[in-house]
Design an enzyme around this catalytic site. Structure first.
Site, PDB file in Angstrom:
ATOM      1  N   THR A  90      -1.417  -7.354  10.019  1.00  0.00           N
ATOM      2  CA  THR A  90       0.021  -7.530  10.247  1.00  0.00           C
ATOM      3  C   THR A  90       0.440  -6.856  11.541  1.00  0.00           C
ATOM      4  O   THR A  90      -0.075  -5.793  11.876  1.00  0.00           O
ATOM      5  CB  THR A  90       0.824  -6.856   9.100  1.00  0.00           C
ATOM      6  OG1 THR A  90       0.418  -7.430   7.870  1.00  0.00           O
ATOM      7  CG2 THR A  90       2.318  -7.026   9.277  1.00  0.00           C
ATOM      8  N   ARG A 111       0.004 -16.396  -2.691  1.00  0.00           N
ATOM      9  CA  ARG A 111       0.632 -15.082  -2.694  1.00  0.00           C
ATOM     10  C   ARG A 111       1.408 -14.840  -1.396  1.00  0.00           C
ATOM     11  O   ARG A 111       0.930 -15.109  -0.301  1.00  0.00           O
ATOM     12  CB  ARG A 111      -0.449 -14.011  -2.863  1.00  0.00           C
ATOM     13  CG  ARG A 111       0.056 -12.566  -2.813  1.00  0.00           C
ATOM     14  CD  ARG A 111      -0.082 -11.973  -1.440  1.00  0.00           C
ATOM     15  NE  ARG A 111       0.284 -10.546  -1.414  1.00  0.00           N
ATOM     16  CZ  ARG A 111       0.482  -9.853  -0.305  1.00  0.00           C
ATOM     17  NH1 ARG A 111       0.357 -10.427   0.868  1.00  0.00           N
ATOM     18  NH2 ARG A 111       0.797  -8.580  -0.342  1.00  0.00           N
ATOM     19  N   ASP A 155       5.527  -8.956   1.779  1.00  0.00           N
ATOM     20  CA  ASP A 155       6.862  -8.617   2.294  1.00  0.00           C
ATOM     21  C   ASP A 155       7.142  -9.225   3.659  1.00  0.00           C
ATOM     22  O   ASP A 155       8.305  -9.427   4.026  1.00  0.00           O
ATOM     23  CB  ASP A 155       6.972  -7.093   2.423  1.00  0.00           C
ATOM     24  CG  ASP A 155       5.890  -6.540   3.360  1.00  0.00           C
ATOM     25  OD1 ASP A 155       4.706  -6.946   3.216  1.00  0.00           O
ATOM     26  OD2 ASP A 155       6.221  -5.734   4.249  1.00  0.00           O
ATOM     27  N   THR A 209       4.754  -2.360   7.048  1.00  0.00           N
ATOM     28  CA  THR A 209       3.373  -2.821   6.933  1.00  0.00           C
ATOM     29  C   THR A 209       2.730  -2.125   5.741  1.00  0.00           C
ATOM     30  O   THR A 209       3.251  -1.132   5.240  1.00  0.00           O
ATOM     31  CB  THR A 209       2.589  -2.577   8.243  1.00  0.00           C
ATOM     32  OG1 THR A 209       1.275  -3.131   8.116  1.00  0.00           O
ATOM     33  CG2 THR A 209       2.472  -1.105   8.571  1.00  0.00           C
ATOM     34  N   GLY A 210       1.627  -2.685   5.277  1.00  0.00           N
ATOM     35  CA  GLY A 210       0.969  -2.117   4.104  1.00  0.00           C
ATOM     36  C   GLY A 210       1.133  -3.032   2.905  1.00  0.00           C
ATOM     37  O   GLY A 210       1.361  -4.237   3.063  1.00  0.00           O
TER      38      GLY A 210
HETATM   39  C1  SD4 Z   1       1.360  -8.060   3.196  1.00  0.00           C
HETATM   40  N1  SD4 Z   1       2.482  -6.307   4.402  1.00  0.00           N
HETATM   41  O1  SD4 Z   1       1.053  -9.243   3.228  1.00  0.00           O
HETATM   42  C2  SD4 Z   1       1.426  -7.283   4.489  1.00  0.00           C
HETATM   43  C3  SD4 Z   1       0.077  -6.677   4.760  1.00  0.00           C
HETATM   44  C4  SD4 Z   1       0.019  -5.676   5.865  1.00  0.00           C
HETATM   45  O2  SD4 Z   1      -1.352  -4.521   7.353  1.00  0.00           O
HETATM   46  O3  SD4 Z   1       0.977  -5.171   6.363  1.00  0.00           O
HETATM   47  N2  SD4 Z   1      -1.173  -5.340   6.292  1.00  0.00           N
HETATM   48  O4  SD4 Z   1       1.578  -7.473   2.145  1.00  0.00           O
END
Ligand code: SD4
Length: 341
Positions: A201, A229, A232, A252-253
């Site tokens: 991301t 799926r 966010d 992110t995350g």
């Molecule tokens: C998600 N927030 O699809 C993203 C993943 C992400 O570094 O940020 N990865 O849930």
């Protein structure tokens, strides 16, 4: 003869003047004065993305154009983890999510989009050319093609093919913190320290010379996710939010836990109440940590925000999140503070 009171007063004023001068210099260096463009992006890939954004911001261009151009750079880097070069879902397909928001609450988003190289630009078209905010799946792809975006070949990058073949051996869905798209293997805290980041991301927020804010966020989502799926990242208010009176935030995350608290919107609202970007990001992270309880140890979420003065701040659950900042004073990669150290 200067009496003691006068002396004290004059020294107070002169130190205040020195302090104000220092503050102005510091603010100027940090891009916090109006007219000083600032761009911040998640993770270390943000340095290159900021550079692309700076081609617009540095010439007095609009923040919206800068945040689109900036993350397009990352989407194009096929060897990286954002865009079509990224890891697929568990059925072997790369599906992309992106959103964009400007200084006037205009926003656009695409999700579950396949075979289109620049989802961020499709999101911008949704914002500018449709009465809607969000298009998903085959409808989003149909719109992209109608808008002239080429349909790319359905093919995994070499790295993604390798990772997918490996993943298929166990077919286990276990996101690894800070290297989310590795998608397998147990959580290993040592991974926070050894620089093995492998992100899927990029979120970017920027202020232009007119003091206007905009933001963008684009992702392939978690590697080996269930087909269909969404995280966010394409959700306005979760992966991204911009309120031109207050500030802007991106996340992110682990997307599920950002959505739970409408993360980016929460951070902006906390800034509206007077919190600095750092403090607002920290308060939102604390909320997730409280909700998750013990399970907070097993996830990574990070917020990155700027306020109307162009001050930037961030906070994450786990150590290892960093962000790139670029102003007239130069560029920097900053390690964010975290809940767990
Ligand atoms: C998600 N927030 O699809 C993203 C993943 C992400 O570094 O940020 N990865 O849930």
């Amino acid at each position: 003869m200067i009496n003691r009171r006068k002396f004290l007063l004059s020294s107070v004023f002169s130190s205040a003047a020195v302090l104000a001068g220092k503050l102005a210099a510091a603010q100027s260096a940090a891009g916090t004065l109006k007219g000083n463009p600032t761009v911040v992006s998640t993770w270390d890939a943000g340095l290159a993305a900021n550079k692309a954004a700076w081609e617009i911001l540095g010439k007095g261009g609009r923040a919206l154009d800068a945040v689109e151009k900036g993350v397009m750079h990352t989407e194009s880097t096929q060897s990286c983890c954002v865009g079509l070069g990224a890891n697929p879902d568990r059925d072997g397909f790369v599906t992309l999510d992106a959103c964009i928001m400007d200084e006037s609450f205009n926003c656009g988003s695409v999700a579950f989009l396949e075979r289109i190289k620049h989802p961020i630009s499709v999101a911008r078209r949704v914002m500018e050319k449709t009465p809607h905010v969000m298009l998903v799946g085959s409808g989003a792809q149909q719109f992209a093609i109608a808008e002239g975006f080429p349909l790319e070949e359905q093919k995994l990058s070499d790295d993604a093919q390798k990772a997918y073949t490996e993943w298929l051996k166990k077919s286990e869905y276990k996101p690894v913190i800070n290297i989310e798209n590795a998608g397998h293997g147990p959580f290993a805290p040592s991974q926070f320290e050894n620089g093995e980041w492998n992100h899927d991301t990029i979120g970017m927020v920027a202020m232009d010379t007119n003091g206007n804010l905009s933001g963008s966020c684009t992702t392939s989502g978690m590697g080996f996710k269930m087909r269909g799926r969404l995280g966010d990242s394409p959700i306005i208010g979760s992966g991204l939010f911009v309120d031109n009176e207050v500030g802007a935030c991106t996340a992110t995350g682990q997307g599920e836990d950002v959505i739970r608290i409408a993360g980016s919107h929460t951070v902006v609202e906390l800034m509206r109440q007077g919190l600095s970007p750092d403090a607002a990001c920290k308060a939102a992270i604390n909320r997730i940590v409280r909700i998750k309880g013990k399970a907070a140890k097993e996830i990574q979420v990070a917020f990155l925000a700027i306020n109307k003065k162009g001050q930037a701040g961030a906070y994450s659950i786990q150590k290892g999140f960093n962000y790139a900042i670029r102003t007239n004073a130069g560029e920097k990669l900053i390690a964010a503070k975290s809940h767990f150290s």
